[in-house]
Each structure stands twice: as structure tokens, then as C-alpha cells.
Design a protein around this motif. Structure first.
Motif, PDB file in Angstrom:
ATOM      1  N   THR A  67      67.291   8.542 -42.870  1.00 53.55           N
ATOM      2  CA  THR A  67      66.075   7.719 -42.944  1.00 53.55           C
ATOM      3  C   THR A  67      65.811   7.258 -44.376  1.00 53.55           C
ATOM      4  N   VAL A  70      68.234   4.407 -45.206  1.00 57.06           N
ATOM      5  CA  VAL A  70      67.821   3.165 -44.544  1.00 57.06           C
ATOM      6  C   VAL A  70      66.601   2.572 -45.234  1.00 57.06           C
ATOM      7  N   SER A  75      67.042  -2.199 -43.510  1.00 58.19           N
ATOM      8  CA  SER A  75      67.487  -2.031 -42.124  1.00 58.19           C
ATOM      9  C   SER A  75      68.833  -2.689 -41.860  1.00 58.19           C
ATOM     10  N   ALA A  79      72.185  -0.911 -40.682  1.00 55.48           N
ATOM     11  CA  ALA A  79      72.835  -1.265 -39.421  1.00 55.48           C
ATOM     12  C   ALA A  79      74.319  -1.530 -39.645  1.00 55.48           C
ATOM     13  N   ILE A 119      66.256   2.270 -36.899  1.00 53.75           N
ATOM     14  CA  ILE A 119      66.475   0.953 -37.506  1.00 53.75           C
ATOM     15  C   ILE A 119      65.932  -0.143 -36.591  1.00 53.75           C
ATOM     16  N   ARG A 122      62.152  -0.183 -36.583  1.00 51.86           N
ATOM     17  CA  ARG A 122      61.641  -0.675 -37.865  1.00 51.86           C
ATOM     18  C   ARG A 122      61.730  -2.195 -37.950  1.00 51.86           C
ATOM     19  N   LEU A 123      62.840  -2.750 -37.479  1.00 50.15           N
ATOM     20  CA  LEU A 123      62.992  -4.201 -37.491  1.00 50.15           C
ATOM     21  C   LEU A 123      61.993  -4.880 -36.560  1.00 50.15           C
ATOM     22  N   HIS A 191      65.466  -8.865 -46.473  1.00 52.72           N
ATOM     23  CA  HIS A 191      65.764  -7.438 -46.453  1.00 52.72           C
ATOM     24  C   HIS A 191      64.491  -6.637 -46.713  1.00 52.72           C
ATOM     25  N   ASP A 192      64.424  -5.467 -46.098  1.00 54.70           N
ATOM     26  CA  ASP A 192      63.211  -4.653 -46.196  1.00 54.70           C
ATOM     27  C   ASP A 192      63.451  -3.349 -46.950  1.00 54.70           C
ATOM     28  N   SER A 342      54.502   0.942 -41.588  1.00 51.51           N
ATOM     29  CA  SER A 342      55.940   0.756 -41.370  1.00 51.51           C
ATOM     30  C   SER A 342      56.717   2.054 -41.576  1.00 51.51           C
ATOM     31  N   LEU A 346      59.121   4.418 -38.824  1.00 56.16           N
ATOM     32  CA  LEU A 346      60.450   4.968 -39.085  1.00 56.16           C
ATOM     33  C   LEU A 346      60.456   6.474 -38.919  1.00 56.16           C
TER      34      LEU A 346
END
Length: 368
Positions: A67, A70, A75, A79, A119, A122-123, A191-192, A342, A346
Motif C-alpha cells: 500500500t 502504491v 495507482s 498496476a 488500486i 483508489r482509481l 498520476h496520483d 482517499s 486505500l
């Protein structure tokens, strides 16, 4: 101004669906190919449940252990890494000449499988879902059905046209293809990753303890365990059980699992819609009781069963009890977001996945 967010939402949901489908197809490679490969490898087909148990044991560790990675990498990078790991596992299966590489394949696929749901959740949490949260999460979770159906239909055909090693290599190629897509989609959606996040490895005990300490999540964790234990146990041994207990050939047995998985796509979307228009936890209760009834019916499976009866039970299993995951994960994400935004999504999803993977570990092992 409105069109771009809609396109981005569709792209994000579509990527999550394809990502999870590729991973699930790899997870199902051994259960589908077991009747074809077991004799050549000198293994008992009934031990296929132990392969699935190894996958879930590794996923149990990697779901929480990754976690931090990531959260820092983002994410899409997470992935891509998980897909590359799954591809290595499929390659090990394709090259196997005994149990050692089969076990290695299960270990690698399990490590890559662990972060999939955290993931994906989260997305999706970045997309405004409004009142359709359960439906969208159910659509996301239809990847389990699509991956299982693709594996059940396509891999036996590839075996008939070539051999089981080529079939395993095809799942590797699919994982690598989607892995290459992840950075491209990430550049479009943004991207996060957060460079300040700690990547310290986390054992599953602390997240599981946090979930159990929260009354809102405790019941969901127990439900995740029960549903996972039944579903993944069923998926891991269903083909071998039908092949051994009835008069259907391996191809016919694989088709029955694919029929169940294909039907579950419709079931997941229907139950997601019902949950959005009613009470999600009541829907989960209905699905649990339907699973109890249908799994008891399976106990009477035997050589006198006509293929139409097996198909009917497979359809019922797919439509009803196997429609649980989208509704349940939407509830997990909702409670996690209420606690910590957020990061809460996760953490809550990863913590709940501990119980999902415990169920996925124990169900196949016990049935095997």
C-alpha cells in the motif's frame, strides 16, 4: 467542459476493468489447465486448490505490504508493476516441468494479485460516482467474471489448437500488454502518487485489526471472508469436480465454469443496480442465502446429472451469489472514505482484502 470529464471517467473505469480482467485470467490459468497439464507434470488434478491457496497466501501479504509503494508511486505505476509480476508467474507455469515452477508461478501471481482491489478502488474513488457507486463498483468487479470466462473459454481452445504451455504463455502476453497500457492511461488521467508517503512494508495484521476495531467495517470484513471462501473455493475446484464426478469431458467442465462466470457479469450489474436503489447490506444478505442453497445442491453432483442440469446450477451460481463483490467493495470504500478520504479508501480496502485473501486461501485448500 462536461465531455472531457465523462471521457476520462469512462477511460478510468475501462482501464480498471481491463487491468483486473488480465490479472484474474492469470489466477484462473492453473484451475482451467489442470486437467490438461496435471498428467504431464506428474501432479494430482485434485491438488489444484492448493495452487489457488498459495496465490491467496501471497496476495494476503502483498495487498497490505504494497500500500505504501502504491501510495508513493501512484495507482498506474502500481498496476503496471503488479501486471509485470503476474506475467512472470504465468511464464513460470508455461515453463514448468514439475511442482517447483508451478509453486513459483503461484507465488508470483499471488504477489501481483494482492494490490489489485486497493488500486482499483483508489482509481474509482477519483471519479464522481454519485448515486451509482454500487453499480460502478459492480461493473469493476465484473472483471472477475470476465477474466474467469475468458480463461475458461479461450484457454481450452488454445490447448486444442496447440498445447497447455502456449495457453499459459498467452495469459503472460495479456498481462504484459495491459502493463504497457498503464503509463499511457496514467498520463491522460493524471498520476496520483505522493512522494512523501512511506513505502515501509506493512504486515496484514495491523490493517486487519483496524478494520475489526471499526464497527462499520467489522461486519463487512466478516462478509468478505465468507463470500471469498465460498467463491474462490468454488472457482478453483469446479472444473476438476465436474470432470471427476460427471460424464462431461475437460472442455465441457471448463465451459460450465465459463457459463457461471459469464452469467455473473449480468448478476453483478443487476445486484449493483438493486443496491443503489435500496439497501446494499440487505442485498448482500439475499446473495449469501442464495449461495448457501446452491452450494448444498452441488453436493449431490454425480454421473447421472444431465449437462442441462449442471448448466442450470452454473447459471444460478453466477447470477446470484457471485454478484456480491461490487456491492460489498463499494460499501467498504464508502466507509473508508468517511473515515479518511482517499487514503482511507486505500487502507480500508487493503484491510478488507486481508479477509478476502484469507477466505480465498482457506476455501480452495479445504475443498482440495
Amino acid at each position: 467542459m462536461i465531455e472531457r470529464p465523462r471521457q476520462d471517467a469512462a477511460l478510468g473505469i475501462g482501464f480498471v476493468l481491463i487491468y483486473q480482467t488480465a490479472v484474474v485470467a492469470a489466477v484462473q490459468t492453473a484451475p482451467v489447465l489442470a486437467p490438461f497439464a496435471a498428467l504431464q507434470l506428474g501432479l494430482d488434478v485434485d491438488l489444484v486448490g492448493l495452487f489457488t491457496a498459495i496465490i491467496f497466501a501471497m496476495a494476503l501479504v502483498s495487498s497490505t505490504g504494497t500500500t505504501g509503494i502504491v501510495a508513493r508511486w501512484g495507482s498506474f505505476c502500481g498496476a503496471s508493476a503488479s501486471l509485470a509480476t503476474v506475467a512472470l508467474g504465468a511464464l513460470a507455469l508455461a515453463l514448468a516441468d514439475g511442482p517447483a515452477l508451478v509453486v513459483l508461478g503461484a507465488v508470483l501471481i499471488g504477489i501481483g494479485y494482492g494490490p489489485v482491489n486497493p488500486i482499483g478502488s483508489r482509481l474509482l474513488n477519483r471519479i464522481p460516482l454519485g448515486q451509482h457507486r454500487n453499480l460502478v463498483f459492480s461493473f469493476k468487479q465484473s472483471s472477475v467474471a470476465i477474466g474467469g470466462a475468458v480463461a475458461g473459454f479461450a484457454l481450452p481452445v488454445i490447448v486444442l489448437l496447440s498445447n497447455w504451455r502456449v495457453a499459459a504463455a498467452v495469459t503472460m502476453g495479456l498481462a504484459l500488454l495491459v502493463s504497457a497500457m498503464a503509463p499511457v492511461v496514467g498520463r491522460r488521467l493524471g498520476h496520483d502518487g505522493n512522494p512523501t508517503e512511506s513505502i515501509r512494508f506493512k504486515l496484514p495484521f495491523a490493517p486487519a485489526r483496524d478494520v475489526l476495531a471499526d464497527p462499520a467495517q467489522r461486519g463487512l470484513a466478516i462478509a468478505v471472508f465468507a463470500f471469498s471462501m465460498a467463491q474462490f473455493g468454488f472457482m478453483s475446484v469446479y472444473i476438476a469436480m465436474i470432470w471427476r464426478e460427471t460424464n462431461l469431458p475437460p472442455e465441457g467442465a471448463a465451459a460450465m465454469l465459463s457459463l457461471a462466470m459469464s452469467t455473473s457479469i449480468v448478476g453483478r450489474l443487476y445486484w449493483g443496480w438493486r443496491a443503489d436503489t435500496g439497501c446494499p447490506r440487505q442485498v448482500l444478505s439475499w446473495l449469501a442465502w442464495s449461495g448457501v442453497a446452491l452450494l448444498l445442491i452441488i453436493l449431490s453432483l454425480g454421473p447421472t446429472w444431465p449437462w442441462l442440469a449442471i448448466a442450470g446450477v452454473s447459471v444460478a451460481l453466477g447470477f446470484a451469489p457471485m454478484g456480491w463483490s461490487g456491492v460489498l467493495l463499494a460499501e467498504v470504500a464508502r466507509t473508508g472514505e468517511a473515515r479518511g478520504g482517499s487514503s482511507g479508501v486505500l487502507t480500508a480496502t487493503a484491510g478488507s482484502m486481508v479477509f478476502a485473501y484469507l477466505g480465498g486461501l482457506s476455501g480452495p485448500a479445504l475443498l482440495s
